[in-house]
Design a protein around this motif. Sequence first.
Motif, PDB file in Angstrom:
ATOM      1  N   UNK A  74      35.862  33.735  48.090  1.00 36.46           N
ATOM      2  CA  UNK A  74      36.619  34.062  49.295  1.00 36.46           C
ATOM      3  C   UNK A  74      38.016  34.531  48.920  1.00 36.46           C
ATOM      4  N   UNK A  75      38.474  35.606  49.573  1.00 38.60           N
ATOM      5  CA  UNK A  75      39.837  36.110  49.407  1.00 38.60           C
ATOM      6  C   UNK A  75      40.429  36.322  50.798  1.00 38.60           C
ATOM      7  N   UNK A  76      41.756  36.429  50.916  1.00 37.43           N
ATOM      8  CA  UNK A  76      42.337  36.756  52.218  1.00 37.43           C
ATOM      9  C   UNK A  76      41.791  38.084  52.742  1.00 37.43           C
ATOM     10  N   UNK A 109      41.382  43.101  51.154  1.00 37.91           N
ATOM     11  CA  UNK A 109      40.373  44.157  51.028  1.00 37.91           C
ATOM     12  C   UNK A 109      40.904  45.413  51.708  1.00 37.91           C
ATOM     13  N   UNK A 110      40.964  46.485  50.951  1.00 42.01           N
ATOM     14  CA  UNK A 110      41.412  47.765  51.480  1.00 42.01           C
ATOM     15  C   UNK A 110      40.404  48.838  51.083  1.00 42.01           C
ATOM     16  N   UNK A 111      40.699  50.093  51.351  1.00 39.58           N
ATOM     17  CA  UNK A 111      39.770  51.177  51.035  1.00 39.58           C
ATOM     18  C   UNK A 111      40.497  52.271  50.267  1.00 39.58           C
ATOM     19  N   UNK A 154      37.847  48.149  48.159  1.00 40.68           N
ATOM     20  CA  UNK A 154      38.410  47.716  46.877  1.00 40.68           C
ATOM     21  C   UNK A 154      39.308  46.512  47.092  1.00 40.68           C
ATOM     22  N   UNK A 155      39.465  45.766  46.007  1.00 41.91           N
ATOM     23  CA  UNK A 155      40.441  44.676  45.925  1.00 41.91           C
ATOM     24  C   UNK A 155      41.244  44.902  44.653  1.00 41.91           C
ATOM     25  N   UNK A 156      42.560  44.789  44.736  1.00 42.12           N
ATOM     26  CA  UNK A 156      43.418  44.952  43.567  1.00 42.12           C
ATOM     27  C   UNK A 156      43.614  43.591  42.906  1.00 42.12           C
TER      28      UNK A 156
END
Length: 431
Positions: free
Chosen positions: A323-325, A329-331, A365-367
């Motif tokens: 789990x992440x905030x 999550x972005x694109x 994507x997630x950085x």
Amino acid sequence: MTEAVPAKPVSMSWGQRLLALAFCAAVLALLAFSLRPRPVPPIGVQTAAARQGAITRKVTAAGKLQAATEVKLSSNLSGDLLDLTVHEGDRVKKGQYLGRIDSRRYAAQVRQQEAARASAAADLGLEEVQVRKLEAELARVRRLAGSGNASQAELERAESDVAAERARAQAARQRIAQAEAALAEARHFLDLTTLYAPIDGIVTSRQKQVGERVRGSDFSEDVIVIVATLSSMEAKVEVGEHEVVYLHEGDQAEVEIDAFPDRRWPAQVVEIAKNATIKNAGTEAEVTTFPVRLALTAPVAGALPGMSCQAGISTETHEKAVVVPIQAVTVRTEKQLRGPAERRDERPVAPAPGARARREPTQKVVFVVERGVARARRVETGLASESEIEILDGVKPGETVVEGPYKVLARELEDGKPVKDAVPGEGGKKS
């Protein structure tokens, strides 16, 4: 005339020569240092650690409160409203007198049917007397026929007279039954002129006043008052077509009422509509939703029908999820993920004349922060709650991910850019 004496060449000592060479070297070094490419300054970001734990998918929706049981009291009869004793907010008990409609017409119909029944009863009495008379006459003719003093024809005529009179008496009995049925109907209509509370509850709306005309109809109701049971309330919310597929009857929920902020009441899904509600049909702003009813399982003191509310419905839970905030999550497009060097080598392709420009596909994507550098990871997502989202592939528990600010994540951050934890007040506040 005096001749010019040629100047003697100035000779530099070895020390002066070394000093001049050192000065030139320093100037060149300073020039080279100023012209060398400077490192990219790190971007201030907010970070969080990916964790492993439970996550529950939540569907949020807005709507209105309504009474679990609401009865619209109307009349089957037409007439003037002569009395109405209750007002909005009054508490009533089942069977309590509420008011009455002008009953003179229906009382007259009762008296008319009572007279018709009495007339039919009198007719039956006469027929029964006649039957007894003809039966006695038949008995006399039979005795005479037995002694040879009456013919067979007289006997048959006496028997047929008795049978005919019995039939007329039976018809009179049927007329009495018919009159009694009409009388019962007239009395029923007379009773309907008096209004009684259909359930225990509170009068939530009074839509008629004394003296107004009430229209009785089986096809369109003319509501006089509305009685609702406010002890048990429901929330009717609108759920989008992409989220209603996750709902099931019996799912647990929490309802927040605007009139009572910072408090939530437990609820349960009791009905999911099968017919959609379509707003702005045929336009770009078309919205398709499905009404969902939630029963509040705890009483809400002071709640009234029509109050605005928001519901969070729990539909599914994964216990051991990464789990992440949710804002992490972005694109990015495929072109953005290929990096600067690959983008420079690409040759732009001009679209065919008249063809619409093709939209570039995007990837979630997630950085992830690795040694002070942001690395873009393609990810697959699963369940999402109000603040977190499940990562099915791409991130491991314990890795540090960038969760903000939104502007940095959405536009500025790229794969390979150095980052640092932002200090609150210097661009590190959460969006």
